[in-house]
Design an enzyme around this catalytic site. Structure first.
Site, PDB file in Angstrom:
ATOM      1  N   ASN A 119       0.792  -1.226   0.000  1.00 37.88           N
ATOM      2  CA  ASN A 119       0.000   0.000   0.000  1.00 37.88           C
ATOM      3  C   ASN A 119       0.829   1.283   0.000  1.00 37.88           C
ATOM      4  O   ASN A 119       0.347   2.320  -0.437  1.00 37.88           O
ATOM      5  CB  ASN A 119      -0.912  -0.050   1.238  1.00 37.88           C
ATOM      6  CG  ASN A 119      -1.530   1.280   1.571  1.00 37.88           C
ATOM      7  OD1 ASN A 119      -2.501   1.693   0.934  1.00 37.88           O
ATOM      8  ND2 ASN A 119      -0.983   1.981   2.562  1.00 37.88           N
ATOM      9  N   HIS A 120       2.116   1.211   0.457  1.00 33.81           N
ATOM     10  CA  HIS A 120       2.892   2.449   0.648  1.00 33.81           C
ATOM     11  C   HIS A 120       3.173   3.155  -0.680  1.00 33.81           C
ATOM     12  O   HIS A 120       3.289   2.515  -1.730  1.00 33.81           O
ATOM     13  CB  HIS A 120       4.223   2.116   1.333  1.00 33.81           C
ATOM     14  CG  HIS A 120       5.086   1.215   0.490  1.00 33.81           C
ATOM     15  ND1 HIS A 120       4.976  -0.155   0.515  1.00 33.81           N
ATOM     16  CD2 HIS A 120       6.048   1.484  -0.428  1.00 33.81           C
ATOM     17  CE1 HIS A 120       5.830  -0.674  -0.335  1.00 33.81           C
ATOM     18  NE2 HIS A 120       6.506   0.302  -0.927  1.00 33.81           N
ATOM     19  N   SER A 170      -4.452   2.571  -8.394  1.00 26.26           N
ATOM     20  CA  SER A 170      -5.201   3.803  -8.569  1.00 26.26           C
ATOM     21  C   SER A 170      -5.825   3.825  -9.958  1.00 26.26           C
ATOM     22  O   SER A 170      -5.365   3.115 -10.862  1.00 26.26           O
ATOM     23  CB  SER A 170      -4.221   4.965  -8.414  1.00 26.26           C
ATOM     24  OG  SER A 170      -4.759   6.158  -8.936  1.00 26.26           O
ATOM     25  N   TYR A 183       4.304   8.691 -10.872  1.00 30.09           N
ATOM     26  CA  TYR A 183       3.387   7.902 -10.038  1.00 30.09           C
ATOM     27  C   TYR A 183       2.572   6.944 -10.899  1.00 30.09           C
ATOM     28  O   TYR A 183       2.472   5.739 -10.607  1.00 30.09           O
ATOM     29  CB  TYR A 183       2.479   8.884  -9.285  1.00 30.09           C
ATOM     30  CG  TYR A 183       1.332   8.285  -8.494  1.00 30.09           C
ATOM     31  CD1 TYR A 183       1.528   7.849  -7.189  1.00 30.09           C
ATOM     32  CD2 TYR A 183       0.048   8.202  -9.040  1.00 30.09           C
ATOM     33  CE1 TYR A 183       0.465   7.333  -6.451  1.00 30.09           C
ATOM     34  CE2 TYR A 183      -1.009   7.694  -8.312  1.00 30.09           C
ATOM     35  CZ  TYR A 183      -0.796   7.258  -7.010  1.00 30.09           C
ATOM     36  OH  TYR A 183      -1.849   6.745  -6.293  1.00 30.09           O
ATOM     37  N   ILE A 218      -9.347   9.592  -2.619  1.00 28.98           N
ATOM     38  CA  ILE A 218      -9.706   9.217  -1.245  1.00 28.98           C
ATOM     39  C   ILE A 218      -9.250  10.351  -0.322  1.00 28.98           C
ATOM     40  O   ILE A 218      -8.185  10.932  -0.530  1.00 28.98           O
ATOM     41  CB  ILE A 218      -8.996   7.904  -0.829  1.00 28.98           C
ATOM     42  CG1 ILE A 218      -9.164   6.814  -1.897  1.00 28.98           C
ATOM     43  CG2 ILE A 218      -9.473   7.434   0.537  1.00 28.98           C
ATOM     44  CD1 ILE A 218     -10.561   6.364  -2.156  1.00 28.98           C
ATOM     45  N   THR A 220      -7.506  11.091   2.202  1.00 28.45           N
ATOM     46  CA  THR A 220      -6.373  11.058   3.139  1.00 28.45           C
ATOM     47  C   THR A 220      -5.723  12.450   3.177  1.00 28.45           C
ATOM     48  O   THR A 220      -5.844  13.217   2.224  1.00 28.45           O
ATOM     49  CB  THR A 220      -5.323  10.019   2.705  1.00 28.45           C
ATOM     50  OG1 THR A 220      -4.812  10.392   1.420  1.00 28.45           O
ATOM     51  CG2 THR A 220      -5.920   8.630   2.594  1.00 28.45           C
ATOM     52  N   ASP A 221      -5.005  12.730   4.279  1.00 30.36           N
ATOM     53  CA  ASP A 221      -4.367  14.048   4.425  1.00 30.36           C
ATOM     54  C   ASP A 221      -3.455  14.344   3.236  1.00 30.36           C
ATOM     55  O   ASP A 221      -3.468  15.448   2.687  1.00 30.36           O
ATOM     56  CB  ASP A 221      -3.538  14.104   5.719  1.00 30.36           C
ATOM     57  CG  ASP A 221      -4.425  14.005   6.955  1.00 30.36           C
ATOM     58  OD1 ASP A 221      -5.653  14.190   6.813  1.00 30.36           O
ATOM     59  OD2 ASP A 221      -3.892  13.728   8.041  1.00 30.36           O
ATOM     60  N   THR A 222      -2.649  13.353   2.866  1.00 25.60           N
ATOM     61  CA  THR A 222      -1.701  13.551   1.767  1.00 25.60           C
ATOM     62  C   THR A 222      -2.422  13.924   0.479  1.00 25.60           C
ATOM     63  O   THR A 222      -2.018  14.877  -0.207  1.00 25.60           O
ATOM     64  CB  THR A 222      -0.901  12.255   1.491  1.00 25.60           C
ATOM     65  OG1 THR A 222      -0.527  11.686   2.725  1.00 25.60           O
ATOM     66  CG2 THR A 222       0.305  12.533   0.641  1.00 25.60           C
TER      67      THR A 222
HETATM   68  N1  LIG Z   1      -5.502   8.972  -1.341  1.00 25.96           N
HETATM   69  C1  LIG Z   1      -5.885   8.884  -2.601  1.00 25.96           C
HETATM   70  O1  LIG Z   1      -6.593   9.740  -3.137  1.00 25.96           O
HETATM   71  C2  LIG Z   1      -5.488   7.685  -3.403  1.00 25.96           C
HETATM   72  C3  LIG Z   1      -6.035   7.543  -4.690  1.00 25.96           C
HETATM   73  C4  LIG Z   1      -5.682   6.436  -5.455  1.00 25.96           C
HETATM   74  C5  LIG Z   1      -4.803   5.494  -4.938  1.00 25.96           C
HETATM   75  N2  LIG Z   1      -4.275   5.664  -3.701  1.00 25.96           N
HETATM   76  C6  LIG Z   1      -3.322   4.664  -3.211  1.00 25.96           C
HETATM   77  O2  LIG Z   1      -3.638   4.272  -1.890  1.00 25.96           O
HETATM   78  C7  LIG Z   1      -2.443   3.942  -1.190  1.00 25.96           C
HETATM   79  C8  LIG Z   1      -2.390   4.714   0.121  1.00 25.96           C
HETATM   80  O3  LIG Z   1      -2.487   6.096  -0.142  1.00 25.96           O
HETATM   81  P1  LIG Z   1      -2.668   7.148   1.028  1.00 25.96           P
HETATM   82  O4  LIG Z   1      -3.344   8.349   0.454  1.00 25.96           O
HETATM   83  O5  LIG Z   1      -3.235   6.483   2.222  1.00 25.96           O
HETATM   84  O6  LIG Z   1      -1.121   7.547   1.308  1.00 25.96           O
HETATM   85  P2  LIG Z   1      -0.475   8.306   2.579  1.00 25.96           P
HETATM   86  O7  LIG Z   1      -1.529   8.727   3.519  1.00 25.96           O
HETATM   87  O8  LIG Z   1       0.433   9.328   2.016  1.00 25.96           O
HETATM   88  O9  LIG Z   1       0.381   7.155   3.260  1.00 25.96           O
HETATM   89  C9  LIG Z   1       1.532   6.675   2.629  1.00 25.96           C
HETATM   90  C10 LIG Z   1       2.214   5.690   3.555  1.00 25.96           C
HETATM   91  O10 LIG Z   1       3.430   5.233   2.952  1.00 25.96           O
HETATM   92  C11 LIG Z   1       4.522   5.486   3.831  1.00 25.96           C
HETATM   93  N3  LIG Z   1       5.717   5.807   3.043  1.00 25.96           N
HETATM   94  C12 LIG Z   1       5.954   6.932   2.318  1.00 25.96           C
HETATM   95  N4  LIG Z   1       7.169   6.881   1.770  1.00 25.96           N
HETATM   96  C13 LIG Z   1       7.734   5.712   2.169  1.00 25.96           C
HETATM   97  C14 LIG Z   1       8.996   5.114   1.948  1.00 25.96           C
HETATM   98  N5  LIG Z   1       9.951   5.700   1.206  1.00 25.96           N
HETATM   99  N6  LIG Z   1       9.244   3.913   2.511  1.00 25.96           N
HETATM  100  C15 LIG Z   1       8.304   3.304   3.260  1.00 25.96           C
HETATM  101  N7  LIG Z   1       7.093   3.813   3.498  1.00 25.96           N
HETATM  102  C16 LIG Z   1       6.811   5.020   2.963  1.00 25.96           C
HETATM  103  C17 LIG Z   1       4.068   6.650   4.699  1.00 25.96           C
HETATM  104  O11 LIG Z   1       4.700   6.662   5.963  1.00 25.96           O
HETATM  105  P3  LIG Z   1       6.123   7.391   6.234  1.00 25.96           P
HETATM  106  O12 LIG Z   1       6.044   8.737   5.591  1.00 25.96           O
HETATM  107  O13 LIG Z   1       6.205   7.420   7.715  1.00 25.96           O
HETATM  108  O14 LIG Z   1       7.142   6.508   5.621  1.00 25.96           O
HETATM  109  C18 LIG Z   1       2.603   6.308   4.896  1.00 25.96           C
HETATM  110  O15 LIG Z   1       2.432   5.350   5.906  1.00 25.96           O
HETATM  111  C19 LIG Z   1      -1.291   4.267  -2.143  1.00 25.96           C
HETATM  112  O16 LIG Z   1      -0.880   3.100  -2.808  1.00 25.96           O
HETATM  113  C20 LIG Z   1      -1.916   5.231  -3.122  1.00 25.96           C
HETATM  114  O17 LIG Z   1      -1.275   5.231  -4.375  1.00 25.96           O
HETATM  115  C21 LIG Z   1      -4.597   6.734  -2.928  1.00 25.96           C
END
Ligand SMILES: NC(=O)c1ccc[n+]([C@@H]2O[C@H](COP(=O)([O-])OP(=O)(O)OC[C@H]3O[C@@H](n4cnc5c(N)ncnc54)[C@H](OP(=O)(O)O)[C@@H]3O)[C@@H](O)[C@H]2O)c1
Ligand SMILES: *[C@@H]1O[C@H](CO)[C@@H](O)[C@H](O)[C@H]1NC(C)=O
Ligand SMILES: *[C@@H]1O[C@H](CO)[C@@H](O)[C@H](O)[C@H]1NC(C)=O
Length: 294
Positions: A119-120, A170, A183, A218, A220-222
């Site tokens: 997931n990261h 995604s 990405y 989604i 999420t804060d990011t």
């Molecule tokens: N949010 C959306 O709108 C959305 C849309 C489509 C798909 N997705 C997918 O859903 C998944 C989760 O997204 P999210 O929005 O929940 O992301 P997020 O909140 O930014 O979380 C990302 C996670 O990955 C970790 N991470 C970042 N860089 C890393 C590294 N170099 N090594 C190890 N861990 C690392 C972060 O923790 P640390 O910074 O502490 O390492 C964090 O736990 C991803 O695969 C994303 O592509 C999200």
């Protein structure tokens, strides 16, 4: 016409009945009880929510990310929520050695593994592709190669447990989107690797399921920070429900999960039938003037 109706109506009826009743198993939270699950990128966002759902379902959980302090908090919360056990490993997925080490740790802890949830992702900036190849390489390492490294390391355990690999991708891993070129590259690569691997596993009678999750926006804060103002009209779906749908899809051994269903499924239909119209509609949704750093 009469004949057509005589054949077509029952045929469509049969198809629908088959679709509804074809042994589609219902999800039950007990399916995850006592299961041994790795969740990567679980210090925040969707991964964190997946850890909490799994904890409520009584799974053994191993989570990873870079930030130790956040992981500690998530582990504590998981134990409060009822996890059978919860531990973490902090480190960067830029390092393939670390990726493999996480799987090793699961082996030490449990001797086996039932589900690997990948997931990261690195935090990505929304911007025009600036020809930075090193950046593409870094994103490919973290968002793609480390997934491959972990899956490869976990295959022997998953083979024995008839387990599952869940890959979080995604809509940008199925359709071209602007401002996320590196990405999207990594997300498309995940589809190529894991969809092809799925075929080979079936051919080799290896009972490991692979679930590719196609997510829309989604909350999420990011994601909210990265997209603030850039989109004119995309609504973000809740991360809690998203996390649950991913776990359900994995437990039911589905090939793909779509969330939020219609916001993902409709563009995917357009992709195959009206690709240029879809590209146009997508471009219309961005407010280029509000892009940061351009
Ligand atoms: N949010 C959306 O709108 C959305 C849309 C489509 C798909 N997705 C997918 O859903 C998944 C989760 O997204 P999210 O929005 O929940 O992301 P997020 O909140 O930014 O979380 C990302 C996670 O990955 C970790 N991470 C970042 N860089 C890393 C590294 N170099 N090594 C190890 N861990 C690392 C972060 O923790 P640390 O910074 O502490 O390492 C964090 O736990 C991803 O695969 C994303 O592509 C999200
Ligand atoms: C884990 O986090 C601690 C504290 O931040 C840090 O000292 C250590 O180097 C990290 N471990 C890895 C493998 O990055
Ligand atoms: C594959 O494994 C799952 C989970 O153990 C099981 O329910 C299913 O029947 C197995 N399928 C085959 C073809 O063995």
């Amino acid at each position: 016409m009469g004949l057509l109706q005589k054949i077509l109506v029952p045929f469509v009826g049969l198809l629908l009945a088959f679709w509804f009743y074809s042994g589609k198993e219902d999800f039950k939270p007990e399916m995850l009880q006592g299961k041994r699950v790795i969740v990567t990128g679980a210090s925040t966002g969707i991964g964190e929510q997946m850890a909490y759902h799994l904890a409520r379902m009584g799974s053994h959980i191993l989570i990873t990310a870079r930030t130790e302090a956040k992981l500690q908090k998530v582990v504590t919360r998981c134990l409060e929520l009822g996890a059978a056990s919860a531990s973490y490993m902090n480190g960067s997925m830029e390092d393939m050695g670390f990726a493999q080490h996480v799987v090793k740790k699961a082996e030490e802890l449990w001797g086996s593994l039932d589900m690997l949830i990948l997931n990261h992702v690195t935090a990505a900036n929304f911007r025009f592709f600036n020809s930075d190849i090193e950046h593409v390489q870094k994103i490919l390492n973290v968002n793609f190669l480390s997934y491959v490294a972990m899956a490869v390391a976990a295959l022997p355990m998953l083979k024995n447990s008839e387990g599952s690999i869940v890959v979080v991708s995604s809509l940008a891993g199925k359709i071209g989107f602007p401002f996320v070129v590196p990405y999207a590259t990594a997300k498309f690569a995940l589809d190529g690797f894991f969809s092809s691997l799925r075929q080979e596993l079936v051919m080799q009678n290896t009972n490991i399921s692979i679930t590719l999750c196609i997510l829309g926006l989604i909350n999420t804060d990011t994601a909210m920070k990265a997209t603030s103002g850039v989109f004119s009209s995309f609504t973000a779906a809740p991360k809690e429900e998203c996390a649950l749908e991913i776990i359900k899809g994995g437990a039911l051994r589905q090939r793909e999960v779509y969330y939020a269903y219609s916001t993902v499924k409709i563009p995917l239909l357009f992709r195959d039938w009206f690709p240029e119209l879809l590209d146009y509609i997508i471009r219309m949704k961005y407010d280029v003037g509000k892009l940061k750093g351009n």
